[in-house]
Design an enzyme around this catalytic site. Structure first.
Site, PDB file in Angstrom:
ATOM      1  N   CYS A  66      -4.888   1.148  -9.737  1.00 48.49           N
ATOM      2  CA  CYS A  66      -4.451   1.991  -8.799  1.00 48.49           C
ATOM      3  C   CYS A  66      -4.978   1.357  -7.384  1.00 48.49           C
ATOM      4  O   CYS A  66      -6.084   2.119  -7.509  1.00 48.49           O
ATOM      5  CB  CYS A  66      -3.651   2.265  -8.290  1.00 48.49           C
ATOM      6  SG  CYS A  66      -2.581   2.787  -7.209  1.00 48.49           S
ATOM      7  N   ALA A 108       0.641  -1.276   0.120  1.00 53.76           N
ATOM      8  CA  ALA A 108       0.227   0.558   0.053  1.00 53.76           C
ATOM      9  C   ALA A 108       0.830   1.101   0.265  1.00 53.76           C
ATOM     10  O   ALA A 108       1.123   1.738   1.180  1.00 53.76           O
ATOM     11  CB  ALA A 108      -1.201  -0.032   1.362  1.00 53.76           C
TER      12      ALA A 108
END
Ligand SMILES: Cc1cc2nc3c(=O)[nH]c(=O)nc-3n(C[C@H](O)[C@H](O)[C@H](O)COP(=O)(O)O)c2cc1C
Ligand code: FES
Lengths: 314, 282
Positions: free
Chosen positions: A131, A71
């Protein structure tokens, strides 16, 4: 016997079909310490956005069975610094450079595409509509055929560079997205981006990643990626760059048999910095052993209707 | 950078704390610097997938050997315990930017628990005929400190002070308390010295601190040093994937003239100027 490794994906001409995946290869320099990047088909650099981004807090990485969650949150220097600082350095690497771009609105995608020069080392733009690590935008574009098509349409208007649409696997129907980007000006399709996942820390009883959720990559996702490449190959005519867990030449061959014309190596770089080179060599040896004159002959073989592989006949 | 290192010695130092010593011979020792680390491939399969970073504790250039110490904390380090002497390990390194090595003055090494390991390499690298070195080390108890390296400190003949949580060795409590009182003492004696000789005496010997340990301790060490105006370098730890600066998985935040910026612990670190680090992040 000499095997022809050159690969042509629409307007993108590569010396071999092995690329590196965005976000796993910085802006190339880190791995240029290990080998000459000119040996690669090309490199895909970290996703850039219009404005600089500081990304997510740490922890950004969590290990999972045969995979990792990340992340990072699209930390990048932004368009301006990319053009002034990174592009001149990329120019020196003597390899095809694919620039991965992410926007939070259609205008941002258009501005990025317009600003990236057509006459530089940039060989293609990879439009990241997938994304999973940012709050809004990003993946949202890639999970709906209509908005995926819109992103490609606005980007197409701004550049003559080959456009690669990078698809998200976090969808029910990957084929619908693939068709939408095909109809709206994409030249090439790349897949897969990471699969949304999460881990929970048993000691703290809290999500392990600061961002709660992250994108899964590495060998664990490979079967999902191979399946999606196979499905997309059947449904659209665009050439495909396959990725997701590719760590060795056998994995690369599997993607090509499923329908990928080229492959990208991502997470595997972290474990074996030489993986892309070993894959190029392995692909070549495999073709030679099987009697193929060109790697192109592998592409989509798994789809043929006649009898399965028979080595004796070759 | 990518090296097959031969395992010269691999032994369990203390079963109670799962502490091991691993000596590797190969190319890495030739260029390793104190504070740098190596990224080890611990198994042949994809699970666990990632390499494991371990800081370099001792560097023996003449023999081409580096020593690593580790504590078993998870599956990766548990797997590492299986590797045998005479086998080889696939190692990336030396990686990262290490400590500044002072050429003179005074160096105070402050360690919390296994944070002592990277400090050994700095301790051995400085010229102790010119630099006065002292170690302050906090740990759970006497047994832990004995197993994790007190014999090395004695072997090197370096001055040290210990703090243990149970008071079984040295002062009871945290190493930060040792640091605080020591810096305070230094400061007061310097002031007294100054007023006595009215600036005619020798220059203040330059003091600098290098610290490694849990994040909370490093933050406290930095605060104490800032209060006393003493420069401090800290060795940070973060979860890593690539270890070479390519993935942006391992960042910390630093203050710069143009605001807060991210830095990669594996590439710009793991050693940072403590005063630059943003310790509390939302
Ligand atoms: C740390 C990390 C950062 C990534 N950053 C990006 C990015 O900026 N843009 C993008 O399109 N994909 C990004 N990806 C996805 C990869 O490019 C790739 O699609 C995915 O990891 C699957 O391939 P792999 O299993 O070989 O890693 C990132 C992946 C990782 C692991
Ligand atoms: S671990 Fe990849 S950038 Fe530090």
């Amino acid at each position: 016997m000499k095997v022809d490794l050159t690969t042509r994906l629409a307007g993108l001409q590569l010396k071999n079909p092995v690329l590196t995946a965005s976000g796993t290869f910085g802006f190339g320099e880190e791995y240029a310490r290990f080998y000459d990047l000119a040996l690669l088909g090309g490199i895909t650099v970290k996703g850039i956005t219009l404005e600089p981004r500081i990304g997510n807090p740490v922890p950004r990485i969590a290990e999972t069975p045969s995979g990792i969650l990340n992340a990072v949150g699209l930390e990048n220097p932004g368009l301006e610094a990319f053009l002034s600082t990174y592009l001149p350095r990329l120019e020196k690497l003597k390899t095809a450079v694919i620039v991965n771009i992410s926007g939070f609105s259609l205008e941002e995608y258009a501005k990025l595409a317009a600003a990236l020069p057509e006459n530089s080392c940039i060989a293609a733009l990879e439009v990241n509509i997938s994304c999973p690590n940012i709050k809004d935008g990003g993946m949202a574009f890639g999970t709906d055929p209509q908005s995926a098509g819109e992103v490609l349409a606005v980007t197409r208007k701004q550049t003559k560079l080959p456009l690669i649409a990078k698809l998200s696997p976090n969808v029910t129907d990957i084929v619908a997205i693939a068709k939408a980007v095909e109809e709206n000006g994409a030249d090439i399709i790349s897949l897969i981006n990471t699969l949304l996942g999460m881990r929970i820390d048993l000691d703290r009883g809290r999500p392990l990643l600061a961002n709660t959720m992250g994108g899964l990559s590495g060998p664990a996702v490979r079967p999902v990626a191979v399946r999606m490449v196979y499905q997309v190959y059947q449904a659209v005519r665009l050439p495909i760059i396959g990725m997701g867990g590719i760590s060795c030449w056998q994995d690369a061959v599997e993607f090509m048999l499923a329908g990928a014309s080229a492959v990208s190596v991502g997470t595997a770089n972290f474990i074996n910095p030489l993986a892309p080179l070993e894959i190029i060599n392995g692909l070549e040896a495999y073709c030679r052993q099987k009697g193929y004159h060109s790697v192109k002959e592998l592409v989509g073989l798994a789809h043929r209707k006649e009898e399965p592989f028979d080595e004796e006949k070759r | 950078m990518l090296s097959q290192e031969k395992i010269i010695c691999h032994r369990l130092l203390d079963p109670r704390y799962g502490l091991y010593q691993l000596v590797l011979r190969g190319k890495i020792a030739a260029t390793a610097q104190p504070g740098q680390f190596v990224h080890l491939k611990v198994g042949a399969t994809t699970d666990p997938l990632l390499r494991r970073p371990l800081s370099i504790a001792r560097i023996d250039r003449a023999r081409g050997e580096i020593t690593l110490f580790y504590r078993v904390v998870g599956r990766g380090t548990a797997l590492l315990t299986d590797v045998k002497e005479q086998e080889s390990l696939n190692v990336l390194g030396p990686l990262g930017k290490g400590f500044t090595k002072p050429a003179e003055g005074e160096l105070l090494l402050v360690a919390g628990g296994i944070g002592i390991f990277p400090l050994f390499s700095l301790l051995e690298a400085v010229d102790r005929s010119r630099v006065k070195v002292k170690v302050m080390w906090g740990g759970e108890n006497r047994q832990f400190l004995e197993s994790a390296g007190l014999p090395i400190l004695r072997e090197l003949g370096v001055e040290y002070e210990a703090a243990t949580l149970d008071g079984s060795l040295g002062q009871k409590g945290l190493v930060t308390a040792l640091l605080e009182s020591s810096l305070h003492r230094t400061r007061t004696s310097q002031e007294m010295h100054h007023s006595a000789v009215a600036g005619a005496g020798p220059k203040d010997s330059v003091l600098q601190v290098a610290a490694c340990g849990p994040r909370g301790m490093l933050k406290a060490v930095t605060e104490i040093c800032c209060r006393q105006g003493v420069p401090v370098e800290v060795c940070l730890e973060e979860r890593m994937a690539c270890g070479v600066g390519a993935c942006l998985g391992c960042v910390c935040t630093v203050k710069t003239a143009t605001g807060h910026k991210r830095r990669r612990v594996c590439a710009e670190g793991p050693v940072f100027d403590g005063r630059e680090v943003v310790w509390d992040e939302g």
